[in-house]
Design a protein around this motif. Sequence first.
Motif, mmCIF file in Angstrom:
data_model
loop_
_atom_site.group_PDB
_atom_site.id
_atom_site.type_symbol
_atom_site.label_atom_id
_atom_site.label_comp_id
_atom_site.label_asym_id
_atom_site.label_seq_id
_atom_site.Cartn_x
_atom_site.Cartn_y
_atom_site.Cartn_z
ATOM 1 N N GLU A 75 -5.332 0.577 -8.163
ATOM 2 C CA GLU A 75 -6.281 -0.537 -8.138
ATOM 3 C C GLU A 75 -7.181 -0.463 -9.358
ATOM 4 O O GLU A 75 -7.719 0.595 -9.681
ATOM 5 C CB GLU A 75 -7.143 -0.502 -6.881
ATOM 6 C CG GLU A 75 -8.141 -1.657 -6.845
ATOM 7 C CD GLU A 75 -9.047 -1.621 -5.639
ATOM 8 O OE1 GLU A 75 -9.111 -2.638 -4.928
ATOM 9 O OE2 GLU A 75 -9.695 -0.577 -5.417
ATOM 10 N N GLY A 88 0.960 5.171 -0.139
ATOM 11 C CA GLY A 88 1.315 3.791 -0.456
ATOM 12 C C GLY A 88 1.519 3.559 -1.941
ATOM 13 O O GLY A 88 1.858 2.459 -2.353
ATOM 14 N N ASP A 89 1.277 4.576 -2.756
ATOM 15 C CA ASP A 89 1.461 4.502 -4.217
ATOM 16 C C ASP A 89 0.747 3.289 -4.805
ATOM 17 O O ASP A 89 1.330 2.462 -5.493
ATOM 18 C CB ASP A 89 2.951 4.476 -4.569
ATOM 19 C CG ASP A 89 3.666 5.747 -4.126
ATOM 20 O OD1 ASP A 89 3.003 6.795 -4.015
ATOM 21 O OD2 ASP A 89 4.877 5.695 -3.888
ATOM 22 N N LYS A 90 -0.563 3.190 -4.548
ATOM 23 C CA LYS A 90 -1.363 2.045 -4.970
ATOM 24 C C LYS A 90 -2.247 2.392 -6.163
ATOM 25 O O LYS A 90 -2.925 3.417 -6.171
ATOM 26 C CB LYS A 90 -2.263 1.576 -3.837
ATOM 27 C CG LYS A 90 -1.525 1.055 -2.655
ATOM 28 C CD LYS A 90 -2.510 0.646 -1.575
ATOM 29 C CE LYS A 90 -1.908 0.892 -0.225
ATOM 30 N NZ LYS A 90 -2.872 0.765 0.838
ATOM 31 N N THR A 112 -4.664 -4.934 -7.362
ATOM 32 C CA THR A 112 -3.922 -3.775 -6.874
ATOM 33 C C THR A 112 -2.436 -3.993 -7.097
ATOM 34 O O THR A 112 -1.919 -5.073 -6.816
ATOM 35 C CB THR A 112 -4.191 -3.540 -5.374
ATOM 36 O OG1 THR A 112 -5.591 -3.340 -5.177
ATOM 37 C CG2 THR A 112 -3.435 -2.324 -4.861
ATOM 38 N N GLU A 113 -1.776 -2.981 -7.610
ATOM 39 C CA GLU A 113 -0.322 -2.985 -7.788
ATOM 40 C C GLU A 113 0.245 -1.777 -7.053
ATOM 41 O O GLU A 113 -0.404 -0.730 -6.966
ATOM 42 C CB GLU A 113 0.047 -2.909 -9.265
ATOM 43 C CG GLU A 113 -0.392 -4.110 -10.081
ATOM 44 C CD GLU A 113 0.399 -5.369 -9.784
ATOM 45 O OE1 GLU A 113 1.584 -5.252 -9.394
ATOM 46 O OE2 GLU A 113 -0.162 -6.466 -9.930
ATOM 47 N N VAL A 114 1.442 -1.934 -6.528
ATOM 48 C CA VAL A 114 2.117 -0.872 -5.780
ATOM 49 C C VAL A 114 3.423 -0.548 -6.488
ATOM 50 O O VAL A 114 4.139 -1.441 -6.940
ATOM 51 C CB VAL A 114 2.391 -1.323 -4.326
ATOM 52 C CG1 VAL A 114 3.173 -0.258 -3.573
ATOM 53 C CG2 VAL A 114 1.091 -1.641 -3.614
ATOM 54 N N TRP A 126 -6.326 5.598 -7.961
ATOM 55 C CA TRP A 126 -4.964 5.906 -7.537
ATOM 56 C C TRP A 126 -5.010 6.420 -6.100
ATOM 57 O O TRP A 126 -5.787 7.327 -5.773
ATOM 58 C CB TRP A 126 -4.350 6.969 -8.439
ATOM 59 C CG TRP A 126 -3.092 7.551 -7.903
ATOM 60 C CD1 TRP A 126 -2.919 8.827 -7.423
ATOM 61 C CD2 TRP A 126 -1.825 6.897 -7.758
ATOM 62 N NE1 TRP A 126 -1.619 9.001 -7.017
ATOM 63 C CE2 TRP A 126 -0.932 7.820 -7.202
ATOM 64 C CE3 TRP A 126 -1.368 5.615 -8.049
ATOM 65 C CZ2 TRP A 126 0.392 7.519 -6.929
ATOM 66 C CZ3 TRP A 126 -0.051 5.311 -7.774
ATOM 67 C CH2 TRP A 126 0.813 6.247 -7.229
ATOM 68 N N THR A 127 -4.172 5.830 -5.244
ATOM 69 C CA THR A 127 -4.036 6.263 -3.857
ATOM 70 C C THR A 127 -2.567 6.590 -3.607
ATOM 71 O O THR A 127 -1.727 5.681 -3.603
ATOM 72 C CB THR A 127 -4.495 5.155 -2.883
ATOM 73 O OG1 THR A 127 -5.827 4.781 -3.209
ATOM 74 C CG2 THR A 127 -4.429 5.634 -1.444
ATOM 75 N N ASP A 133 6.619 2.168 -5.728
ATOM 76 C CA ASP A 133 7.177 3.177 -4.832
ATOM 77 C C ASP A 133 7.715 4.353 -5.641
ATOM 78 O O ASP A 133 8.751 4.235 -6.296
ATOM 79 C CB ASP A 133 8.279 2.556 -3.968
ATOM 80 C CG ASP A 133 8.754 3.491 -2.876
ATOM 81 O OD1 ASP A 133 7.984 4.394 -2.493
ATOM 82 O OD2 ASP A 133 9.885 3.316 -2.407
#
Length: 107
Positions: free
Chosen positions: A37, A33-35, A72-74, A29-30, A76
């Motif tokens: 992976e 950018g709300d990513k 990877t999915e984003v 989780w990042t 928001d």
Amino acid sequence: MIFIAPQASAANTFCVYTTDAFKGGQACWTPNGDKLEGCDIEADGLRPSLTMTYAGGSMSFDVYGGNGKCRTEVNDLREGTPVTVKVCLQKGDTGREVYCNSGRGTA
């Protein structure tokens, strides 16, 4: 003496691994950018299945393609939203999830 605090998002970036002996699935989780992976990191015939839950919703996906493949999915999210990320391994589309592990952070 001057102290420099780390960026808030750095403290909330995390990865969790499945609990099998070789840690065959990974979810990272990042918040910048709300990513989310997911990666398949073991040639074991199983694929990672990821779920992220947060106030008001959730997101799920699988990683297909075998060892070394990532997806990877984003999504928001509002800053400060608590998130829980779960990664499991699964055999096929209908196999049960095994070796699950989870972690928590914020957007």
